[in-house]
Design a protein around this motif. Sequence first.
Motif, PDB file in Angstrom:
ATOM      1  N   THR A 109       0.850  -1.192   0.000  1.00  0.00           N
ATOM      2  CA  THR A 109       0.000   0.000   0.000  1.00  0.00           C
ATOM      3  C   THR A 109       0.886   1.242   0.000  1.00  0.00           C
ATOM      4  O   THR A 109       1.827   1.341   0.787  1.00  0.00           O
ATOM      5  CB  THR A 109      -0.902   0.016   1.257  1.00  0.00           C
ATOM      6  N   VAL A 110       0.559   2.182  -0.865  1.00  0.00           N
ATOM      7  CA  VAL A 110       1.338   3.418  -0.961  1.00  0.00           C
ATOM      8  C   VAL A 110       1.106   4.263   0.294  1.00  0.00           C
ATOM      9  O   VAL A 110      -0.024   4.587   0.637  1.00  0.00           O
ATOM     10  CB  VAL A 110       0.957   4.224  -2.223  1.00  0.00           C
ATOM     11  N   GLN A 111       2.198   4.591   0.992  1.00  0.00           N
ATOM     12  CA  GLN A 111       2.137   5.413   2.191  1.00  0.00           C
ATOM     13  C   GLN A 111       2.444   6.882   1.874  1.00  0.00           C
ATOM     14  O   GLN A 111       1.812   7.773   2.400  1.00  0.00           O
ATOM     15  CB  GLN A 111       3.136   4.904   3.234  1.00  0.00           C
ATOM     16  N   GLU A 112       3.438   7.101   1.036  1.00  0.00           N
ATOM     17  CA  GLU A 112       3.861   8.443   0.639  1.00  0.00           C
ATOM     18  C   GLU A 112       4.191   8.429  -0.849  1.00  0.00           C
ATOM     19  O   GLU A 112       4.677   7.433  -1.376  1.00  0.00           O
ATOM     20  CB  GLU A 112       5.113   8.887   1.407  1.00  0.00           C
ATOM     21  N   ARG A 113       3.960   9.554  -1.507  1.00  0.00           N
ATOM     22  CA  ARG A 113       4.270   9.654  -2.939  1.00  0.00           C
ATOM     23  C   ARG A 113       4.918  11.012  -3.196  1.00  0.00           C
ATOM     24  O   ARG A 113       4.467  12.026  -2.693  1.00  0.00           O
ATOM     25  CB  ARG A 113       3.010   9.512  -3.765  1.00  0.00           C
ATOM     26  N   VAL A 114       5.976  10.990  -4.001  1.00  0.00           N
ATOM     27  CA  VAL A 114       6.654  12.214  -4.400  1.00  0.00           C
ATOM     28  C   VAL A 114       6.611  12.296  -5.922  1.00  0.00           C
ATOM     29  O   VAL A 114       7.007  11.359  -6.612  1.00  0.00           O
ATOM     30  CB  VAL A 114       8.128  12.232  -3.923  1.00  0.00           C
ATOM     31  N   ASN A 115       6.127  13.416  -6.432  1.00  0.00           N
ATOM     32  CA  ASN A 115       6.085  13.654  -7.877  1.00  0.00           C
ATOM     33  C   ASN A 115       6.985  14.820  -8.206  1.00  0.00           C
ATOM     34  O   ASN A 115       6.968  15.835  -7.508  1.00  0.00           O
ATOM     35  CB  ASN A 115       4.664  13.996  -8.340  1.00  0.00           C
ATOM     36  N   MET A 116       7.768  14.663  -9.241  1.00  0.00           N
ATOM     37  CA  MET A 116       8.631  15.750  -9.698  1.00  0.00           C
ATOM     38  C   MET A 116       8.393  15.947 -11.187  1.00  0.00           C
ATOM     39  O   MET A 116       8.463  14.981 -11.947  1.00  0.00           O
ATOM     40  CB  MET A 116      10.102  15.424  -9.452  1.00  0.00           C
ATOM     41  N   PRO A 117       8.110  17.181 -11.605  1.00  0.00           N
ATOM     42  CA  PRO A 117       7.936  17.406 -13.041  1.00  0.00           C
ATOM     43  C   PRO A 117       9.237  17.171 -13.783  1.00  0.00           C
ATOM     44  O   PRO A 117      10.321  17.433 -13.258  1.00  0.00           O
ATOM     45  CB  PRO A 117       7.508  18.866 -13.128  1.00  0.00           C
ATOM     46  N   PHE A 118       9.127  16.658 -14.980  1.00  0.00           N
ATOM     47  CA  PHE A 118      10.304  16.378 -15.794  1.00  0.00           C
ATOM     48  C   PHE A 118      10.109  17.043 -17.134  1.00  0.00           C
ATOM     49  O   PHE A 118       9.126  16.815 -17.811  1.00  0.00           O
ATOM     50  CB  PHE A 118      10.478  14.865 -15.978  1.00  0.00           C
ATOM     51  N   MET A 119      11.075  17.895 -17.487  1.00  0.00           N
ATOM     52  CA  MET A 119      11.037  18.540 -18.799  1.00  0.00           C
ATOM     53  C   MET A 119      12.370  18.291 -19.476  1.00  0.00           C
ATOM     54  O   MET A 119      13.423  18.549 -18.919  1.00  0.00           O
ATOM     55  CB  MET A 119      10.792  20.037 -18.660  1.00  0.00           C
ATOM     56  N   ARG A 120      12.320  17.787 -20.675  1.00  0.00           N
ATOM     57  CA  ARG A 120      13.522  17.525 -21.455  1.00  0.00           C
ATOM     58  C   ARG A 120      13.966  18.828 -22.101  1.00  0.00           C
ATOM     59  O   ARG A 120      13.158  19.561 -22.653  1.00  0.00           O
ATOM     60  CB  ARG A 120      13.200  16.497 -22.522  1.00  0.00           C
TER      61      ARG A 120
END
Length: 82
Positions: free
Chosen positions: A9-20
Amino acid sequence: ADQVDAKGTVQERVNMPFMRDERAPELVAGSFYVVQPGNSLWRIARRVYGEGLTFTVIYKANKEQISDPDLIFPGQIFTLPE
């Protein structure tokens, strides 16, 4: 990146934008090299010019980006002189 518990089960999630980065229009195919993980100037020179000792040609053409020839980073874009 997800941090999950023992049940998955996902407890924490980190999202980072990615631009090439867009390639500069003045770069002509074959006149530049994008450094990949594990590359060294010696390996790049051997692949491009057929001889590792020619790494100094790449180094001299890209001095503004390379403070130490033994320390290059993935993503750097080097000019390859003829």
